[in-house]
Design a protein around this motif. Sequence first.
Motif, mmCIF file in Angstrom:
data_model
loop_
_atom_site.group_PDB
_atom_site.id
_atom_site.type_symbol
_atom_site.label_atom_id
_atom_site.label_comp_id
_atom_site.label_asym_id
_atom_site.label_seq_id
_atom_site.Cartn_x
_atom_site.Cartn_y
_atom_site.Cartn_z
ATOM 1 N N UNK A 72 0.875 -1.171 0.000
ATOM 2 C CA UNK A 72 0.000 0.000 0.000
ATOM 3 C C UNK A 72 0.912 1.219 0.000
ATOM 4 N N UNK A 73 0.563 2.213 -0.789
ATOM 5 C CA UNK A 73 1.340 3.458 -0.852
ATOM 6 C C UNK A 73 0.507 4.538 -0.169
ATOM 7 N N UNK A 74 1.065 5.099 0.894
ATOM 8 C CA UNK A 74 0.354 6.090 1.697
ATOM 9 C C UNK A 74 1.099 7.413 1.649
ATOM 10 N N UNK A 75 0.347 8.515 1.664
ATOM 11 C CA UNK A 75 0.979 9.836 1.704
ATOM 12 C C UNK A 75 0.345 10.663 2.806
ATOM 13 N N UNK A 76 1.109 11.611 3.323
ATOM 14 C CA UNK A 76 0.621 12.436 4.421
ATOM 15 C C UNK A 76 0.717 11.684 5.731
ATOM 16 N N UNK A 77 0.338 12.340 6.808
ATOM 17 C CA UNK A 77 0.442 11.707 8.121
ATOM 18 C C UNK A 77 -0.743 12.071 9.011
ATOM 19 N N UNK A 78 -1.946 11.522 8.731
ATOM 20 C CA UNK A 78 -3.083 11.834 9.594
ATOM 21 C C UNK A 78 -3.013 11.119 10.938
ATOM 22 N N UNK A 79 -2.247 10.042 11.049
ATOM 23 C CA UNK A 79 -2.138 9.279 12.291
ATOM 24 C C UNK A 79 -0.732 8.746 12.422
ATOM 25 N N UNK A 80 -0.423 8.108 13.554
ATOM 26 C CA UNK A 80 0.941 7.626 13.768
ATOM 27 C C UNK A 80 1.338 6.562 12.741
ATOM 28 N N UNK A 81 2.345 6.885 11.929
ATOM 29 C CA UNK A 81 2.883 5.917 10.979
ATOM 30 C C UNK A 81 1.987 5.602 9.800
ATOM 31 N N UNK A 82 0.920 6.328 9.631
ATOM 32 C CA UNK A 82 -0.025 6.036 8.545
ATOM 33 C C UNK A 82 -0.149 7.223 7.612
ATOM 34 N N UNK A 83 -1.049 7.117 6.671
ATOM 35 C CA UNK A 83 -1.300 8.197 5.734
ATOM 36 C C UNK A 83 -2.524 7.869 4.919
ATOM 37 N N UNK A 84 -2.807 8.712 3.965
ATOM 38 C CA UNK A 84 -3.937 8.502 3.073
ATOM 39 C C UNK A 84 -3.518 7.591 1.939
ATOM 40 N N UNK A 85 -4.388 6.676 1.551
ATOM 41 C CA UNK A 85 -4.078 5.746 0.475
ATOM 42 C C UNK A 85 -3.880 6.512 -0.833
ATOM 43 N N UNK A 86 -2.690 6.357 -1.420
ATOM 44 C CA UNK A 86 -2.359 7.043 -2.665
ATOM 45 C C UNK A 86 -2.182 6.070 -3.820
ATOM 46 N N UNK A 87 -1.958 4.783 -3.519
ATOM 47 C CA UNK A 87 -1.756 3.835 -4.607
ATOM 48 C C UNK A 87 -1.263 2.492 -4.128
ATOM 49 N N UNK A 88 -0.721 1.750 -5.076
ATOM 50 C CA UNK A 88 -0.253 0.389 -4.837
ATOM 51 C C UNK A 88 0.942 0.103 -5.732
ATOM 52 N N UNK A 89 1.880 -0.662 -5.220
ATOM 53 C CA UNK A 89 3.000 -1.171 -6.013
ATOM 54 C C UNK A 89 3.170 -2.633 -5.648
ATOM 55 N N UNK A 90 3.418 -3.466 -6.660
ATOM 56 C CA UNK A 90 3.594 -4.897 -6.428
ATOM 57 C C UNK A 90 4.775 -5.401 -7.249
ATOM 58 N N UNK A 91 5.499 -6.344 -6.677
ATOM 59 C CA UNK A 91 6.542 -7.083 -7.393
ATOM 60 C C UNK A 91 6.092 -8.540 -7.395
ATOM 61 N N UNK A 92 6.005 -9.115 -8.588
ATOM 62 C CA UNK A 92 5.556 -10.508 -8.731
ATOM 63 C C UNK A 92 6.722 -11.359 -9.217
ATOM 64 N N UNK A 93 6.878 -12.512 -8.572
ATOM 65 C CA UNK A 93 7.905 -13.478 -8.951
ATOM 66 C C UNK A 93 7.233 -14.806 -9.204
ATOM 67 N N UNK A 94 7.754 -15.566 -10.148
ATOM 68 C CA UNK A 94 7.235 -16.904 -10.422
ATOM 69 C C UNK A 94 7.618 -17.874 -9.318
ATOM 70 N N UNK A 95 6.962 -19.008 -9.288
ATOM 71 C CA UNK A 95 7.222 -20.024 -8.262
ATOM 72 C C UNK A 95 8.688 -20.442 -8.268
ATOM 73 N N UNK A 96 9.262 -20.600 -9.439
ATOM 74 C CA UNK A 96 10.649 -21.057 -9.524
ATOM 75 C C UNK A 96 11.636 -19.960 -9.155
ATOM 76 N N UNK A 97 11.197 -18.696 -9.169
ATOM 77 C CA UNK A 97 12.085 -17.588 -8.861
ATOM 78 C C UNK A 97 13.075 -17.285 -9.968
ATOM 79 N N UNK A 98 12.949 -17.953 -11.083
ATOM 80 C CA UNK A 98 13.877 -17.742 -12.207
ATOM 81 C C UNK A 98 13.348 -16.627 -13.101
ATOM 82 N N UNK A 99 14.268 -16.015 -13.840
ATOM 83 C CA UNK A 99 13.878 -14.969 -14.778
ATOM 84 C C UNK A 99 13.563 -13.668 -14.073
ATOM 85 N N UNK A 100 13.106 -12.687 -14.844
ATOM 86 C CA UNK A 100 12.842 -11.373 -14.254
ATOM 87 C C UNK A 100 11.577 -11.387 -13.389
#
Length: 191
Positions: A72-100
Motif C-alpha cells: 500500500x502506498x500512503x501519503x501524508x500523516x493523519x495518524x501515527x505511521x499512517x497516511x492517506x491511500x495514494x496507490x499500490x505497487x507490487x513485485x511478482x515473482x514466479x514459483x521457480x524464482x527464475x527470470x525477471x
Amino acid sequence: MNITLRADATPSAPALLLRPWGEPDIGPLVEAFRDPALRRGARGPMESAEDVRAWLELQERGWITGERLAFAVLEGHPGPGEGWLAGSVVIKRGVSGQGPAEAGYWTAAHARGRGVAPRALEAVTRWTFEIFETFAAEGLESVNLLHQVDNPASCRGAEKARYEFRQVLPAQPLAFPGPGHLHVRQAGSPA
C-alpha cells in the motif's frame, strides 16, 4: 510483516510510506476503486468490503510464498505511521524464482500527477534488487513492467522510475486485451 519503505517528499508532494496491505485498507480501497479509470485496469471487482477482504487474502498469501510482494502506498500523516491511500505497487515473482520479476502499480485518482507512482515504484524496485541480492543464491537481474499502449501515464511513470522502454507487445486476450509496452529495469542501473 513489518516491512516499511519510504520515498522522500518533493516540493509539490508529501513523503510516501509503503507497507504491506492490511485490514485498515478496506474502506480506502473500496473508495479508490470507485474511480472508473482504476476499475478499467483491475483484474477483479473491488466494490465491497467482501471483495477487498478476498483481495487482501491473496496479497497476504503472496507475501507468505514470496510470489507477490504488494505494498500500500500512503501519503501524508493523519495518524501515527499512517497516511492517506495514494496507490499500490507490487513485485511478482514466479514459483521457480527464475527470470525477471514483474512490477505493477496504480495510483488513486486524488494522488495522480504528483509523482506518487514513480517514487513508490523506485523505492520498491530498489528494495527488490537489494533483498534478492542479499537472500537469493543468485541476484535478481531485472524487473519488467507491462502496461497497455493506451496508458501514457503508466509509460511516464515507468520512465521516471528508470524502467527503459524495450518494445511493443501484441495483445494477450484476457490478461492484456490490447497491445502493451514492455519496460525493463536492470539491476545496478545508475541513479
